[in-house]
Enzyme design. Structure first.
Site, mmCIF file in Angstrom:
data_model
loop_
_atom_site.group_PDB
_atom_site.id
_atom_site.type_symbol
_atom_site.label_atom_id
_atom_site.label_comp_id
_atom_site.label_asym_id
_atom_site.label_seq_id
_atom_site.Cartn_x
_atom_site.Cartn_y
_atom_site.Cartn_z
ATOM 1 N N GLN A 91 0.749 -1.306 -0.064
ATOM 2 C CA GLN A 91 0.009 0.117 -0.123
ATOM 3 C C GLN A 91 0.845 1.273 -0.157
ATOM 4 O O GLN A 91 0.362 2.456 -0.150
ATOM 5 C CB GLN A 91 -1.032 0.144 1.008
ATOM 6 C CG GLN A 91 -0.297 0.073 2.412
ATOM 7 C CD GLN A 91 0.186 -1.241 3.060
ATOM 8 O OE1 GLN A 91 0.014 -2.163 2.481
ATOM 9 N NE2 GLN A 91 0.236 -1.108 4.550
ATOM 10 N N TYR A 92 2.014 1.006 0.022
ATOM 11 C CA TYR A 92 3.080 2.325 0.075
ATOM 12 C C TYR A 92 3.607 2.511 -1.431
ATOM 13 O O TYR A 92 4.430 3.396 -1.438
ATOM 14 C CB TYR A 92 4.276 2.121 1.022
ATOM 15 C CG TYR A 92 3.805 1.918 2.397
ATOM 16 C CD1 TYR A 92 2.721 2.556 3.288
ATOM 17 C CD2 TYR A 92 4.362 1.058 3.265
ATOM 18 C CE1 TYR A 92 2.107 2.339 4.360
ATOM 19 C CE2 TYR A 92 4.090 0.671 4.788
ATOM 20 C CZ TYR A 92 2.994 1.460 5.097
ATOM 21 O OH TYR A 92 2.434 1.292 6.391
ATOM 22 N N HIS A 121 -6.282 8.576 -1.115
ATOM 23 C CA HIS A 121 -5.456 9.829 -0.944
ATOM 24 C C HIS A 121 -4.113 9.636 -1.594
ATOM 25 O O HIS A 121 -3.611 8.474 -1.668
ATOM 26 C CB HIS A 121 -5.537 10.380 0.340
ATOM 27 C CG HIS A 121 -4.939 9.345 1.293
ATOM 28 N ND1 HIS A 121 -3.480 9.026 1.341
ATOM 29 C CD2 HIS A 121 -5.379 8.634 2.401
ATOM 30 C CE1 HIS A 121 -3.245 7.848 2.423
ATOM 31 N NE2 HIS A 121 -4.532 7.648 2.824
ATOM 32 N N ARG A 124 1.904 9.839 1.194
ATOM 33 C CA ARG A 124 1.752 10.841 2.361
ATOM 34 C C ARG A 124 3.077 10.441 3.333
ATOM 35 O O ARG A 124 3.829 9.613 3.024
ATOM 36 C CB ARG A 124 0.518 10.539 3.338
ATOM 37 C CG ARG A 124 0.381 8.877 3.774
ATOM 38 C CD ARG A 124 -0.648 8.788 4.790
ATOM 39 N NE ARG A 124 -0.898 7.344 5.119
ATOM 40 C CZ ARG A 124 -0.003 6.502 5.645
ATOM 41 N NH1 ARG A 124 1.005 6.708 6.204
ATOM 42 N NH2 ARG A 124 -0.475 5.305 5.928
ATOM 43 N N THR A 127 2.111 7.698 9.531
ATOM 44 C CA THR A 127 1.165 7.927 10.445
ATOM 45 C C THR A 127 1.817 8.482 11.626
ATOM 46 O O THR A 127 3.230 8.267 11.681
ATOM 47 C CB THR A 127 0.435 6.804 11.091
ATOM 48 O OG1 THR A 127 1.050 5.772 11.303
ATOM 49 C CG2 THR A 127 -0.376 6.285 9.846
ATOM 50 N N ARG A 204 -5.757 14.657 4.830
ATOM 51 C CA ARG A 204 -5.053 14.148 3.445
ATOM 52 C C ARG A 204 -5.991 13.788 2.657
ATOM 53 O O ARG A 204 -5.803 13.844 1.387
ATOM 54 C CB ARG A 204 -4.176 13.107 3.891
ATOM 55 C CG ARG A 204 -4.598 11.916 4.513
ATOM 56 C CD ARG A 204 -3.497 10.802 4.797
ATOM 57 N NE ARG A 204 -4.039 9.604 5.267
ATOM 58 C CZ ARG A 204 -3.813 9.088 6.695
ATOM 59 N NH1 ARG A 204 -3.343 10.176 7.569
ATOM 60 N NH2 ARG A 204 -4.262 8.129 7.003
ATOM 61 N N HIS A 400 -9.572 5.873 2.150
ATOM 62 C CA HIS A 400 -8.334 5.227 2.600
ATOM 63 C C HIS A 400 -8.168 3.714 2.087
ATOM 64 O O HIS A 400 -9.195 3.449 1.649
ATOM 65 C CB HIS A 400 -8.280 5.406 4.288
ATOM 66 C CG HIS A 400 -8.605 6.613 4.963
ATOM 67 N ND1 HIS A 400 -7.612 7.357 5.239
ATOM 68 C CD2 HIS A 400 -9.539 7.171 5.343
ATOM 69 C CE1 HIS A 400 -8.149 8.418 5.948
ATOM 70 N NE2 HIS A 400 -9.341 8.314 6.062
ATOM 71 N N ASP A 401 -6.881 3.236 2.323
ATOM 72 C CA ASP A 401 -6.738 1.987 1.609
ATOM 73 C C ASP A 401 -7.393 0.918 2.384
ATOM 74 O O ASP A 401 -7.947 -0.037 1.598
ATOM 75 C CB ASP A 401 -5.166 1.802 1.812
ATOM 76 C CG ASP A 401 -4.555 2.052 3.071
ATOM 77 O OD1 ASP A 401 -5.087 2.582 4.024
ATOM 78 O OD2 ASP A 401 -3.460 1.565 3.498
#
Length: 514
Positions: A91-92, A121, A124, A127, A204, A400-401
């Site tokens: 997911q990154y 989104h 980023r 977190t 975000r 979000h993911d």
């Protein structure tokens, strides 16, 4: 920003944002320069460069079907640098166009009559909790390690400067690119119709929606054939406060949030960690004597590769990335896939349930009928034509993911994917197209298209007499086996809706509170 009645849990963003906004430093030495949100009201250098770049990209698209690439990212096919590793960051990963067995172009003889965009989104910072953990790992390395192997020597002068939770400039541009590309892809509709937009309430996500609208609007300006529009576009922002009904953010299913189901993703990853991390951990500790990284810290160290990459405005591959092999990045991607699939996907008893509200909203929009749902739908919003209209042609929602994973599961998009093994790595060919990087990278996008296609009387398949539905995730046309899709991935609208019986029948919502 105009705030509408508090009890409804949403805000309507309509006012023009400042041209540039300095982000909180979050440990960075300099504030970030923000992507332009509002219209260019004066002829500034930034406006001229932005519009000139868009003009070139628009005409390059029309002339050759490709974009002009100024960085690792591109507005049409996403991230291109070192795909042998960058497309395996789970997911990154920055968004990249997924190979499709079926052409993603609108089929010959068809026209798109409706499109629903669902997007994650943009890229980023880590977190807030993770950025503290990453910084602690770096600080311990720097305080305990005196001698580095040559390829690790850069760490001697490395200073951790990642922030927390905010979009990077690169991530903002991903969504501007999406807005531009979306306009080009659905040009026949987009030149005449403005998207009805919603965003889940985290900064975000809202910022990503604004960035998308900027790219869409600028593409419309460059396309001189388009009618003038009322920009900036309104965005319905649905709050993420505790107890808020929000189909774009899981929150209120108690047994999922507080029970065993909430831990299933990590539990599925544990056994895989025991298999793939030890040799990596041993090598890192050998090359940084005194570091003494744990298994979880080893994964944190790998995380720094994608996060440092997307912190660069051009997406330049981070030095951290070269410390790991291609095989290790594939193992890392599989680790992230296990977390999503068992955490929010088909193998979590309550994972798909978190996406049922959105699935029922999609049904309502496709059929232009009121929403029937008793799960996470906010009926203050969805029962009003002002905040949930049913007569629009283009819809765009931002989330979000984890929520995208749950929604995809509620819609049955990956029902042909068997339970993932946590003892042996499976390729996307073996998982029928499922992985975290293929489904929910930064700036992930799903298109739900309604098509009107010419009916050939010689064709025995009568489904072409009604509108058809097709679903694409990151440019990959999904096979939609659950509704009997044809070779082009199209289902009859009625069959597609019928295949969503899990959602329309309540989606096991009662199990959230037993």
């Amino acid at each position: 920003m105009v705030t509408l009645e508090r009890r409804s849990g949403y805000q309507l963003v309509t006012e023009k944002e400042a041209e540039f906004e300095s982000a909180p430093s979050h440990g960075r030495s300099k504030p970030r320069r923000r992507i332009l949100y509002g219209q260019c009201t004066s002829i500034s250098a930034v406006c001229v460069v932005g519009f000139f770049t868009l003009f070139l990209a628009f005409h390059s698209w029309n002339a050759s079907g490709s974009s002009i690439q100024f960085s690792c990212d591109s507005f049409d096919s996403g991230y291109r640098c070192q795909p042998e590793i960058s497309h395996y960051w789970g997911q990154y990963s920055p968004y990249f166009s997924i190979p499709s067995d079926v052409s993603s172009k609108v089929p010959e003889g068809c026209e798109v009559t409706f499109v629903q965009l669902l997007a994650r989104h943009g890229a980023r910072d880590p977190t807030a909790a993770k950025t503290v953990e990453y910084n602690a790992v770096i600080e311990r390395i720097k305080s305990h390690v005196e001698n580095y192997s040559p390829e690790y020597e850069f760490l001697r002068d490395y200073v951790y400067s990642l922030g927390a939770d905010q979009l990077s400039v690169f991530g903002q541009q991903e969504l501007v690119n999406l807005g531009t590309y979306f306009y080009k892809r659905y040009h026949a509709l987009a030149k005449a119709f403005t998207p009805f937009m919603r965003a889940s309430g985290q900064d975000r996500v809202v910022e990503s929606a604004k960035n998308f609208s900027q790219g869409f609007h600028q593409a419309r300006i460059v396309d001189k054939a388009s009618a003038a529009d009322n920009y900036p576009y309104p965005i319905i922002v649905i709050g993420e406060e505790d107890g808020s009904n929000n189909t774009l953010h899981h929150e209120i299913c108690k047994n999922f949030e507080d029970g065993h189901e909430g831990d299933m993703g990590w539990e599925a990853q544990k056994q895989w960690v025991e298999l793939f991390v030890p040799p990596i951990r041993a090598r890192l500790n050998a090359n940084m004597p005194g570091a003494e990284l744990t298994a979880s810290e080893t994964i944190h160290f790998m995380d720094l590769c994608p996060f440092e990459t997307v912190a660069n405005r051009n997406g330049k591959i981070s030095h951290f990335c070269s410390l790991f092999t291609e095989d290790e990045w594939h193992q890392f991607d599989y680790y992230q896939s296990l977390g999503k699939f068992y955490g929010f996907g088909n193998e979590n008893p309550l994972g798909p349930t978190q996406g049922v509200g959105f699935a029922n909203e999609l049904i309502a929009r496709l059929l232009k009928k009121p929403v029937h749902d008793h799960t996470s739908v906010n009926h203050t919003l969805d029962d009003s034509e002002d905040t949930f209209p049913l007569d629009r042609i283009i819809y765009a929602d931002f989330s979000h993911d984890n929520d995208l994973t749950a929604i995809f599961s509620a819609l049955g998009l990956y029902n042909t994917t068997a339970p993932l093994s946590n003892t042996s790595m499976q390729t996307t060919a073996e998982t029928n197209g499922y992985s975290a990087s293929w489904t929910v990278p930064f700036a992930s996008r799903a298109y739900f298209e309604k098509l009107r296609c010419n009916f050939n009387a010689a064709d025995s398949d009568m489904m072409y007499k009604e509108e058809l539905v097709r679903v694409l995730v990151n440019d990959r046309v999904l096979p939609l086996k659950s509704c009997g899709a044809d070779v082009l991935g199209r289902c009859a609208l009625s069959e597609f809706v019928k295949s969503l019986s899990f959602a329309s029948n309540g989606g096991a919502w009662d199990r959230c509170f037993d």
